[in-house]
Design an enzyme around this catalytic site. Structure first.
Site, PDB file in Angstrom:
ATOM      1  N   THR A 130      50.728  47.997  42.284  1.00 37.20           N
ATOM      2  CA  THR A 130      49.801  48.406  41.246  1.00 37.20           C
ATOM      3  C   THR A 130      48.446  49.132  41.719  1.00 37.20           C
ATOM      4  OG1 THR A 130      50.055  46.487  39.844  1.00 37.20           O
ATOM      5  CG2 THR A 130      48.994  47.985  38.983  1.00 37.20           C
ATOM      6  N   LYS A 159      42.892  42.862  36.073  1.00 34.97           N
ATOM      7  CA  LYS A 159      42.744  43.155  37.380  1.00 34.97           C
ATOM      8  C   LYS A 159      43.126  45.246  36.842  1.00 34.97           C
ATOM      9  CE  LYS A 159      45.557  44.350  40.293  1.00 34.97           C
ATOM     10  NZ  LYS A 159      47.042  44.438  41.451  1.00 34.97           N
ATOM     11  N   VAL A 179      55.987  40.926  45.117  1.00 38.28           N
ATOM     12  CA  VAL A 179      56.410  42.029  45.112  1.00 38.28           C
ATOM     13  C   VAL A 179      57.409  41.532  45.637  1.00 38.28           C
ATOM     14  CG1 VAL A 179      56.506  44.387  43.742  1.00 38.28           C
ATOM     15  CG2 VAL A 179      54.298  42.514  43.033  1.00 38.28           C
ATOM     16  N   THR A 211      40.846  42.652  42.578  1.00 36.27           N
ATOM     17  CA  THR A 211      39.686  43.725  41.950  1.00 36.27           C
ATOM     18  C   THR A 211      38.295  43.719  43.406  1.00 36.27           C
ATOM     19  OG1 THR A 211      40.256  43.544  40.016  1.00 36.27           O
ATOM     20  CG2 THR A 211      37.959  43.556  40.414  1.00 36.27           C
ATOM     21  N   LEU A 243      49.362  50.836  34.662  1.00 33.76           N
ATOM     22  CA  LEU A 243      48.541  50.147  33.781  1.00 33.76           C
ATOM     23  C   LEU A 243      49.108  50.385  33.204  1.00 33.76           C
ATOM     24  CD1 LEU A 243      45.883  52.090  36.226  1.00 33.76           C
ATOM     25  CD2 LEU A 243      47.021  50.054  36.852  1.00 33.76           C
ATOM     26  N   PHE A 288      49.195  47.481  27.370  1.00 38.34           N
ATOM     27  CA  PHE A 288      49.421  46.807  25.877  1.00 38.34           C
ATOM     28  C   PHE A 288      50.317  46.194  25.643  1.00 38.34           C
ATOM     29  CE2 PHE A 288      51.067  51.571  23.766  1.00 38.34           C
ATOM     30  CZ  PHE A 288      49.881  51.995  24.426  1.00 38.34           C
ATOM     31  N   CYS A 335      47.621  40.461  37.844  1.00 40.56           N
ATOM     32  CA  CYS A 335      48.089  41.378  37.102  1.00 40.56           C
ATOM     33  C   CYS A 335      46.769  42.140  36.161  1.00 40.56           C
ATOM     34  CB  CYS A 335      49.224  42.594  36.712  1.00 40.56           C
ATOM     35  SG  CYS A 335      50.524  42.517  38.748  1.00 40.56           S
ATOM     36  N   ARG A 374      49.052  25.924  24.301  1.00 43.02           N
ATOM     37  CA  ARG A 374      50.319  26.949  24.038  1.00 43.02           C
ATOM     38  C   ARG A 374      51.362  27.056  23.021  1.00 43.02           C
ATOM     39  NH1 ARG A 374      50.602  31.063  28.029  1.00 43.02           N
ATOM     40  NH2 ARG A 374      49.355  30.218  29.687  1.00 43.02           N
ATOM     41  N   ALA A 412      54.564  40.503  52.076  1.00 42.40           N
ATOM     42  CA  ALA A 412      55.901  40.114  51.864  1.00 42.40           C
ATOM     43  C   ALA A 412      55.255  39.008  50.539  1.00 42.40           C
ATOM     44  CB  ALA A 412      56.165  39.563  52.845  1.00 42.40           C
TER      45      ALA A 412
HETATM   46  C1  UDX Z   1      50.592  43.043  45.154  1.00 41.52           C
HETATM   47  C2  UDX Z   1      49.513  42.951  44.164  1.00 41.52           C
HETATM   48  O1  UDX Z   1      48.579  41.787  43.969  1.00 41.52           O
HETATM   49  C3  UDX Z   1      49.771  43.272  42.917  1.00 41.52           C
HETATM   50  O2  UDX Z   1      48.777  44.714  42.324  1.00 41.52           O
HETATM   51  C4  UDX Z   1      51.088  44.930  43.350  1.00 41.52           C
HETATM   52  O3  UDX Z   1      51.664  45.584  42.193  1.00 41.52           O
HETATM   53  C5  UDX Z   1      51.813  44.000  43.776  1.00 41.52           C
HETATM   54  O4  UDX Z   1      51.630  44.137  44.873  1.00 41.52           O
HETATM   55  P1  UDX Z   1      51.835  40.749  45.021  1.00 41.52           P
HETATM   56  O5  UDX Z   1      53.408  41.072  45.616  1.00 41.52           O
HETATM   57  O6  UDX Z   1      52.038  39.175  43.690  1.00 41.52           O
HETATM   58  O7  UDX Z   1      50.933  41.984  44.563  1.00 41.52           O
HETATM   59  O8  UDX Z   1      50.385  40.038  46.090  1.00 41.52           O
HETATM   60  P2  UDX Z   1      50.786  39.120  47.005  1.00 41.52           P
HETATM   61  O9  UDX Z   1      51.133  38.538  47.046  1.00 41.52           O
HETATM   62  O10 UDX Z   1      48.883  39.147  47.595  1.00 41.52           O
HETATM   63  O11 UDX Z   1      51.443  39.604  48.590  1.00 41.52           O
HETATM   64  C6  UDX Z   1      51.184  40.897  49.208  1.00 41.52           C
HETATM   65  C7  UDX Z   1      51.176  40.641  50.487  1.00 41.52           C
HETATM   66  O12 UDX Z   1      50.402  41.594  51.761  1.00 41.52           O
HETATM   67  C8  UDX Z   1      50.545  39.495  51.346  1.00 41.52           C
HETATM   68  O13 UDX Z   1      51.331  38.728  52.098  1.00 41.52           O
HETATM   69  C9  UDX Z   1      49.516  40.110  52.364  1.00 41.52           C
HETATM   70  O14 UDX Z   1      49.133  39.077  53.546  1.00 41.52           O
HETATM   71  C10 UDX Z   1      50.242  41.135  52.610  1.00 41.52           C
HETATM   72  N1  UDX Z   1      49.732  42.307  53.494  1.00 41.52           N
HETATM   73  C11 UDX Z   1      48.107  42.574  52.730  1.00 41.52           C
HETATM   74  C12 UDX Z   1      49.692  43.149  54.589  1.00 41.52           C
HETATM   75  O15 UDX Z   1      50.914  42.358  54.985  1.00 41.52           O
HETATM   76  N2  UDX Z   1      49.013  43.828  55.081  1.00 41.52           N
HETATM   77  C13 UDX Z   1      47.830  44.117  54.840  1.00 41.52           C
HETATM   78  O16 UDX Z   1      46.946  45.470  55.156  1.00 41.52           O
HETATM   79  C14 UDX Z   1      46.963  43.664  54.049  1.00 41.52           C
HETATM   80  C1  UDX Z   2      52.693  40.902  33.891  1.00 42.61           C
HETATM   81  C2  UDX Z   2      53.569  42.133  33.146  1.00 42.61           C
HETATM   82  O1  UDX Z   2      54.726  41.521  32.188  1.00 42.61           O
HETATM   83  C3  UDX Z   2      55.038  42.493  34.412  1.00 42.61           C
HETATM   84  O2  UDX Z   2      55.806  43.983  33.877  1.00 42.61           O
HETATM   85  C4  UDX Z   2      54.427  43.272  35.605  1.00 42.61           C
HETATM   86  O3  UDX Z   2      55.109  43.460  36.286  1.00 42.61           O
HETATM   87  C5  UDX Z   2      53.430  42.501  35.978  1.00 42.61           C
HETATM   88  O4  UDX Z   2      52.423  41.443  35.273  1.00 42.61           O
HETATM   89  P1  UDX Z   2      53.476  38.501  34.974  1.00 42.61           P
HETATM   90  O5  UDX Z   2      51.908  38.591  35.358  1.00 42.61           O
HETATM   91  O6  UDX Z   2      53.984  37.924  35.920  1.00 42.61           O
HETATM   92  O7  UDX Z   2      53.918  39.923  34.405  1.00 42.61           O
HETATM   93  O8  UDX Z   2      53.804  37.549  33.442  1.00 42.61           O
HETATM   94  P2  UDX Z   2      53.347  37.438  32.657  1.00 42.61           P
HETATM   95  O9  UDX Z   2      55.460  36.522  31.448  1.00 42.61           O
HETATM   96  O10 UDX Z   2      53.566  39.198  31.634  1.00 42.61           O
HETATM   97  O11 UDX Z   2      53.017  36.897  31.403  1.00 42.61           O
HETATM   98  C6  UDX Z   2      51.331  37.631  31.559  1.00 42.61           C
HETATM   99  C7  UDX Z   2      50.357  35.882  31.076  1.00 42.61           C
HETATM  100  O12 UDX Z   2      50.562  36.183  29.218  1.00 42.61           O
HETATM  101  C8  UDX Z   2      50.618  34.228  31.571  1.00 42.61           C
HETATM  102  O13 UDX Z   2      49.348  33.836  31.117  1.00 42.61           O
HETATM  103  C9  UDX Z   2      51.633  34.404  30.386  1.00 42.61           C
HETATM  104  O14 UDX Z   2      51.340  33.105  30.049  1.00 42.61           O
HETATM  105  C10 UDX Z   2      50.720  34.764  29.161  1.00 42.61           C
HETATM  106  N1  UDX Z   2      51.176  34.704  27.881  1.00 42.61           N
HETATM  107  C11 UDX Z   2      52.551  35.803  28.108  1.00 42.61           C
HETATM  108  C12 UDX Z   2      50.619  35.245  26.368  1.00 42.61           C
HETATM  109  O15 UDX Z   2      49.382  34.315  26.925  1.00 42.61           O
HETATM  110  N2  UDX Z   2      51.830  34.830  25.280  1.00 42.61           N
HETATM  111  C13 UDX Z   2      52.656  35.511  25.122  1.00 42.61           C
HETATM  112  O16 UDX Z   2      53.207  35.523  24.223  1.00 42.61           O
HETATM  113  C14 UDX Z   2      53.131  35.910  26.486  1.00 42.61           C
END
Ligand code: UDX
Ligand code: UDX
Length: 459
Positions: free
Chosen positions: A131, A278, A15, A93, A220, A225, A275, A432, A12
């Site tokens: 991922t 990693k 994502v 990671t 990935l 990209f 993301c 920024r 939960a």
């Molecule tokens: C995670 C990954 O970081 C990302 O690479 C992937 O693309 C989507 O899942 P995110 O939802 O941002 O993204 O992670 P996080 O907010 O840490 O949520 C993961 C949840 O899974 C945590 O709430 C954790 O408690 C839960 N979890 C973890 C379980 O329920 N069971 C487990 O065994 C391990």
């Molecule tokens: C990213 C991808 O965009 C998303 O598709 C994937 O599912 C998860 O990883 P997120 O990490 O939530 O999403 O944010 P994103 O908006 O991509 O920004 C990532 C980092 O890049 C941030 O620290 C942001 O401030 C930085 N960034 C973004 C820049 O420094 N310059 C830019 O022009 C755009």
């Protein structure tokens, strides 16, 4: 009420939460349950204070929670009842052993596969949302095939492309939905079941299907990209600071080419978030493990330039502050890794903050949503750091302001008032490029943008 299908999401987090909330909203005939090993988090999801902040999320959750969206800590029951299971647990990671610092730590993910195996009584579709390294679906399948009760599991890959801060909008209007499956009859049928969920609101032509590995690798590569564009523009920002070129003008001129496009060309202190780094390291690890060292080196540089950008920023703060910040108050504007989120995972603010504290600066951190996480990140640094909801207070008596996150509120502050209450000479480091640099200069600040000449009152 009888539901057509029961969907479960394990994890939960950033994502799982928003994705399932949107699925529940758009598919009222499906029962959607989200489980998590962290009971506190589940309590949070069941309360008025959701554990994560995303614009628009609260409204959706309050509409569907208790109707067809449920949050529960009963993982076993959730698995038993589900027809479709989305897996969205974290895959950080690895910090130890083989592949440390590069490969994904799959212990949570494997744990989840075991839980599914132990608690399933009938056939299920398992959709990987997290991922994962390429070929993880295959590993999950191998674990699930060891079951003895004959239940059939079909594993598909359905990577999530949402970005934090715009998660709800990205989910409601995705550029594409990707579903990877085995190209067998049962694989294609499973992909069809997942496609049916999204087809409730996503146009069919945006629902792409592929084989399993293409889908896993696409996720990935998409992140690699995006990160590569940021490292590319950031590398040029370093060159701009040595010449009279201006990075914003270059980004505009280059991005006007339709083949390149204007997005993701904002020079910055560097990218953060859970993301990008990693996923690139994962790509590097995969390339290395297949002996493709040139491919690995190529992508490694995207991460290296990002670290270089963090380091360069701190070095320029030090230089502008006469190579000492001992005892100086520095206001850090923004701790989240980007605007509109409270998430601080891999935030450049952590690196910058720590480096400045090593130099014995006194930090005042302000951020509209991330102070809770900032406190956790900097635990044990008492005396050297305070957390200030009010930016005016944070800047009061400070020698410098360091903008790390591009929150809109930082653009709208009364900098005249701020300047008056700061120690002189007062500096602004705009990591920024979101502020009006000329105006700040005219107010008396020494201004240090990214990739543009600095504006100082020194001779
Ligand atoms: C995670 C990954 O970081 C990302 O690479 C992937 O693309 C989507 O899942 P995110 O939802 O941002 O993204 O992670 P996080 O907010 O840490 O949520 C993961 C949840 O899974 C945590 O709430 C954790 O408690 C839960 N979890 C973890 C379980 O329920 N069971 C487990 O065994 C391990
Ligand atoms: C990213 C991808 O965009 C998303 O598709 C994937 O599912 C998860 O990883 P997120 O990490 O939530 O999403 O944010 P994103 O908006 O991509 O920004 C990532 C980092 O890049 C941030 O620290 C942001 O401030 C930085 N960034 C973004 C820049 O420094 N310059 C830019 O022009 C755009």
């Amino acid at each position: 009420m009888d539901f057509d299908k029961k969907i479960l999401c394990i994890g939960a987090g950033y994502v799982g939460g928003p994705t399932m909330a949107v699925i529940a909203l758009k598919c009222p005939e499906y029962k959607v349950t989200i489980v998590d090993i962290n009971e506190e988090k589940i309590k949070g999801w069941n309360s008025e204070q959701l554990p994560i902040y995303e614009p628009g999320l609260e409204e959706i959750v309050s509409k569907v929670r208790g109707c067809n969206l449920f949050f529960s800590a009963d993982i076993k029951r959730g698995i038993r009842e589900a027809d479709i299971i989305f897996v969205s647990v974290n895959t950080p990671t690895k910090t130890f052993g083989l592949g440390a610092g590069m490969a994904s730590d799959l212990q949570y993910w494997e744990n989840t596969a075991q839980q599914i195996l132990e608690n399933s009584e009938g056939p299920k579709i398992i959709a990987e949302k997290c991922t994962l390294p390429v070929k993880t679906a295959q590993a999950m399948e191998r674990i699930l095939k060891t079951n003895s009760n004959g239940a059939h599991f079909e594993v598909v890959s359905n990577p999530e492309f949402l970005a934090e801060g715009t998660a709800i909008q990205d989910l409601l209007e995705p550029d594409r939905v990707l579903i990877g499956s085995h190209q067998t009859e049962s694989g294609l049928r499973a992909a069809g079941e997942i496609a049916k969920i999204y087809a409730h609101w996503v146009p069919r032509e945006k629902i792409i299907t592929s084989n399993l590995w293409s889908s896993e690798l696409s996720k990935l590569v998409a992140n690699a990209f995006l990160a590569q564009r940021i490292s590319s523009i950031n590398s040029i920002s370093a060159l701009c600071e040595r010449t009279d070129a201006n990075i914003s003008e270059i980004a505009y001129a280059v991005g006007s080419d339709r083949r390149i496009g204007p997005k993701f060309l904002n020079a910055s202190v560097g990218f953060g978030g859970s993301c990008f780094k990693k996923d690139i390291l994962n790509l590097v690890y995969i390339a290395e493990s297949y002996g493709l060292s040139e491919v690995a080196e190529y992508w490694k540089m995207v991460v290296r330039i990002n670290e270089y950008q963090h380091e360069r920023f701190v070095a320029s703060i030090m230089k502008a502050m006469f190579n000492t910040v001992v005892g100086k108050k520095i206001a850090i504007f923004g701790f989240a890794f980007k605007a509109n989120t409270g998430d601080t995972r891999e935030s450049p603010a952590k690196f910058i903050g720590r480096k400045l504290m090593e130099e014995k600066a006194i930090l005042a951190i302000t951020d509209p949503k991330a102070l809770g996480n900032a406190r956790l990140d900097l635990e044990g640094m008492d005396g050297q750091v305070t957390f200030e909801p009010d930016p005016y207070q944070a800047a009061d008596g400070a020698s410098a302001i360091v903008v790390v996150t591009e929150w809109d509120i930082f653009r709208e502050l009364e900098y005249e008032k701020i300047y008056k209450n700061m120690k002189k000479p007062a500096a602004i480091f705009d990591g920024r490029n979101i502020l009006d640099h000329q105006k700040l200069f005219e107010l008396g600040f020494n201004v240090y943008p990214i990739g543009k000449p600095s504006l100082t009152h020194f001779e």
